[in-house]
Design an enzyme around this catalytic site. Structure first.
Site, short mmCIF file in Angstrom:
data_model
loop_
_atom_site.label_atom_id
_atom_site.label_comp_id
_atom_site.label_asym_id
_atom_site.label_seq_id
_atom_site.Cartn_x
_atom_site.Cartn_y
_atom_site.Cartn_z
N ILE A 21 38.22 53.49 37.37
CA ILE A 21 39.29 52.28 36.74
C ILE A 21 39.54 52.26 35.61
CG2 ILE A 21 37.85 50.57 38.35
CD1 ILE A 21 36.43 49.48 35.93
N TYR A 171 21.16 47.76 31.27
CA TYR A 171 22.67 47.83 31.47
C TYR A 171 22.52 45.68 32.53
CZ TYR A 171 26.78 48.68 34.52
OH TYR A 171 27.55 48.01 35.08
N LYS A 175 24.97 42.73 30.50
CA LYS A 175 26.53 42.82 31.31
C LYS A 175 26.42 40.86 31.07
CE LYS A 175 27.97 45.64 31.27
NZ LYS A 175 29.60 46.41 30.92
#
Length: 285
Positions: A21, A171, A175
């Site tokens: 992305i 992780y 986030k």
């Protein structure tokens, strides 16, 4: 779209600029006529995202080094008069571990503290440029995250070990930091012309194959169920460009719409404390 759009790609080398992305978002912005700053650790990776637009510019940035973040901000502020959109997109891969150059856990240092410092250093320029935005790419996995402040104080990390389970948890925790950072940033910017958003981009088959070592034989099957990079970049572009979403500053988006984050992701007291702890950590490193 005449202003500067910073897009941070592969700031630590964990996400290549020539796939995923990151490349898709940068190419879309450039094709719309934006001046895009590719903030990457090395020029080779930035060149992979070029689109033939001479307004796409490389600047060196390693989010695993707070010194590098400061150098980048200094260079940017000296050379670029505008900043309209800052997209915080570096995301140490799920299986990434180790320490940053400042001794922080990699996921915590790159995914949160690097973005935190960079945004603070560029915030005044954002405020000088009319309506501007900060877009931070989080993940739905923030729902499994938590913040242990005593652990951060003692270990400079969000987890206690380096196993696969620990790095996955790190992780998720990082986030959650992204979601809380966006919430507190919005609270602090209330009444200004700067708005901010965080988002879940969707699960992209390129990142799944890279992070989990999916066998090449299974890649065609994965593509049937997961988003391709172009689709995965749509919510990032929506938060960066869509008119009329200013009242939703500080909110969490997925599938190009406002979504509810986890309960912890809506905790203003937790967001404020994370901000204060983060300020202390970057000032003492």
């Amino acid at each position: 779209m005449n202003g500067i759009h910073i897009y941070k790609l592969s700031a630590t080398g964990n996400h290549s600029c020539n796939c995923g992305i990151g490349k898709s978002t940068a190419l879309d912005l450039a094709k719309r006529g934006a001046r895009v700053i590719l903030a990457c650790r090395d020029k080779r990776r930035a060149e992979a995202a070029e689109s033939g637009n001479n307004q796409v510019v490389f600047m060196q940035l390693d989010l695993a080094s707070l010194e590098s973040v400061c150098r980048f901000a200094e260079t940017f502020l000296k050379t670029e008069p505008r900043l309209d959109i800052l997209i915080n997109n570096a995301g140490t891969c799920v299986l990434g571990s180790g320490r940053t150059k400042d001794g922080f856990g990699m996921a915590f240092g790159v995914n949160h503290l690097g973005h935190f410092l960079l945004t603070k250093l560029l915030l005044e320029r954002l405020q000088q440029c009319g309506s501007s935005r900060v877009v931070t790419v989080a993940a739905r996995l923030h729902c499994f995250g938590s913040i242990d402040f005593p652990l951060i104080d003692s270990e400079k990390d969000l987890v206690t070990g380096q196993s696969m389970c620990h790095t996955f948890k790190a992780y998720c925790n990082s986030k959650l930091c992204n979601v809380l950072f966006t919430r507190e940033l919005s609270n602090r910017l209330e009444g200004t012309n700067v708005t901010c958003y965080c988002l879940h981009p969707g699960v992209i088959h390129t990142s799944l194959c890279r992070n989990f070592g999916l066998p090449h034989l299974l890649t065609p099957i994965a593509k049937l169920f997961l988003l391709d990079p172009n689709m995965g970049s749509q919510t990032t572009l929506y938060c960066a460009l869509c008119e009329g979403i200013e009242p939703f500053s500080g909110r969490y988006f997925a599938n190009c719409s406002v979504q509810q984050p986890s309960v912890k992701g809506q905790d203003d007291a937790l967001a404020q404390k994370l901000w204060e702890v983060s300020e202390r950590l970057i000032s003492t490193s």
